[in-house]
Write an enzyme that holds these catalytic residues in place. Structure first.
Site, PDB file in Angstrom:
ATOM      1  N   LEU A 148       0.779  -1.217   0.176  1.00  0.00           N
ATOM      2  CA  LEU A 148       0.039   0.166  -0.268  1.00  0.00           C
ATOM      3  C   LEU A 148       0.802   1.160  -0.050  1.00  0.00           C
ATOM      4  O   LEU A 148       1.965   0.971   0.719  1.00  0.00           O
ATOM      5  CB  LEU A 148      -0.893   0.075   1.047  1.00  0.00           C
ATOM      6  N   ASP A 149       0.424   2.277  -0.535  1.00  0.00           N
ATOM      7  CA  ASP A 149       1.257   3.624  -0.454  1.00  0.00           C
ATOM      8  C   ASP A 149       1.298   4.054   0.877  1.00  0.00           C
ATOM      9  O   ASP A 149       0.372   3.687   1.739  1.00  0.00           O
ATOM     10  CB  ASP A 149       0.414   4.789  -1.263  1.00  0.00           C
ATOM     11  N   LYS A 150       2.398   4.817   1.032  1.00  0.00           N
ATOM     12  CA  LYS A 150       2.448   5.348   2.524  1.00  0.00           C
ATOM     13  C   LYS A 150       1.397   6.120   3.010  1.00  0.00           C
ATOM     14  O   LYS A 150       0.959   5.882   4.088  1.00  0.00           O
ATOM     15  CB  LYS A 150       3.753   6.346   2.462  1.00  0.00           C
ATOM     16  N   HIS A 248      -0.032   4.244  -8.132  1.00  0.00           N
ATOM     17  CA  HIS A 248      -0.600   5.310  -8.069  1.00  0.00           C
ATOM     18  C   HIS A 248      -1.872   5.303  -9.180  1.00  0.00           C
ATOM     19  O   HIS A 248      -2.456   6.527  -9.290  1.00  0.00           O
ATOM     20  CB  HIS A 248       0.205   6.570  -8.223  1.00  0.00           C
TER      21      HIS A 248
END
Length: 338
Positions: A148-150, A248
């Site tokens: 997962l993105d930060k 993204h």
């Protein structure tokens, strides 16, 4: 020699390199020390000397010397995945409190926003560095099987064994899992729902590397979306389902629709204005943070019923739901086509 012990290679670890087998059990073990232990015969396989790249087999016995995982004083900044031991311990204990599902094969945590999954040159704190504290009685260190993105919160699954890691990784790669995200976006999309099909590629930009729509060099990227609720024409609550897994992807596809995700400073102006509020949307008490949450994950299990894991909203998003009058328990919020 006192303290020597023997460990038997389990079925899930068959055909793994010896050095990787050792490091999965002793993450702080440096390569130089590991090579020395092998070179001096302190680590042996079925009583014989072995090399780092030798493959282990189910049932083999590995000799573990007593000094393989010596305690390193914190004053010497002992490192676990780029984090000092004390820091990793604190984060691990916090992540234990965020476990939302556990069985013999996997652990799922509700990852908070602003916590990276893996380390990097500018990332000192991350989930990967704290996984030793999440063994939860298992002999093996949990393994990451997706990302997962930060700044994205929500369901993050960890495999508890090498065997389950291989199965879960394959399920993600083959798109057998189903990921459902919730987001608040600026404005209202022109359609109640549909599919976004726009290839994506990474390109350098003024704000660092950016993912952009690229018909010539981009990789296929498809997202399904629908509006669950909206606050007039100012903001909308979307359900997003990535049908591919590009970096993204959801953020860029929302931007492409003309509806960037609220608080996305990279792909949508963080100071986005709208017609229904005076000035910035953040003047009504909404936090300047990315409003993207991995709400649920549906995982097939061989011979078993599919598992559905759901993660509660983080505080900043729950506050936004209340501000906008959205109800996370609304029947309309149930994933479509299930």
């Amino acid at each position: 020699m006192s303290g020597v012990r023997n460990e038997v290679v389990e079925d899930g670890d068959d055909d793994q390199r010896l050095d990787r087998w050792l490091r999965s059990r002793f993450p702080a073990l440096k390569q130089g020390k590991l090579q020395k232990l092998l070179r001096t015969g302190q680590v042996r396989v079925d009583g014989a000397r072995a090399k780092a790249n030798d493959r282990v087999s189910t049932g083999q016995t590995i000799r573990i010397p007593p000094n393989i995982n010596e305690e390193i004083p914190l004053s010497q900044a002992a490192i676990v995945g780029g984090m000092d031991i004390e820091q990793a311990g604190r984060l691990g204990d916090e992540l234990k409190e965020r476990i939302i599902y556990i069985d013999d094969e996997m652990i799922a945590i509700n990852k908070p926003p602003r916590l990276a999954v893996q380390g990097g040159s500018k990332t000192e704190t991350h989930v990967d560095g704290a996984l030793d504290r999440l063994k939860m009685g298992s002999k093996e260190r949990p393994r990451l099987v997706h990302r997962l993105d930060k700044d994205t919160s929500g369901v993050l699954v960890l495999a508890r064994t090498r065997k389950s890691a291989a199965k879960l990784a394959k399920a993600f790669q083959m798109r057998e899992t189903r990921k459902i995200y919730w987001a608040v976006v600026i404005g209202k999309p022109p359609h109640e729902g549909g599919n976004i099909d726009a290839p994506l590629a990474k390109h350098p930009g003024a704000r660092g590397e950016m993912v952009q729509v690229d018909e010539d060099q981009g990789k296929s990227a498809r997202t399904r979306f629908r509006i669950i609720d909206n606050a007039g024409k100012s903001m909308s609550w979307l359900e997003l389902e990535p049908l591919t897994g590009r970096t993204h992807q959801l953020r860029v596809h929302c931007q492409l629709m003309g509806n960037p995700i609220l608080g996305d400073g990279k792909y949508g102006s963080i100071e986005t204005h709208n017609d229904e509020y005076e000035g910035s949307v953040f003047e009504v008490g909404i936090e300047r943070r990315l409003h993207l949450h991995a709400r649920s994950l549906h995982i097939p299990r061989q011979g078993k019923q599919m598992i559905e894991i759901t993660a509660p909203l983080p505080k900043h998003m729950l506050d936004t739901w209340r501000t906008l009058g959205f109800d996370p328990d609304d029947e309309q919020a149930q994933p479509f086509d299930l």
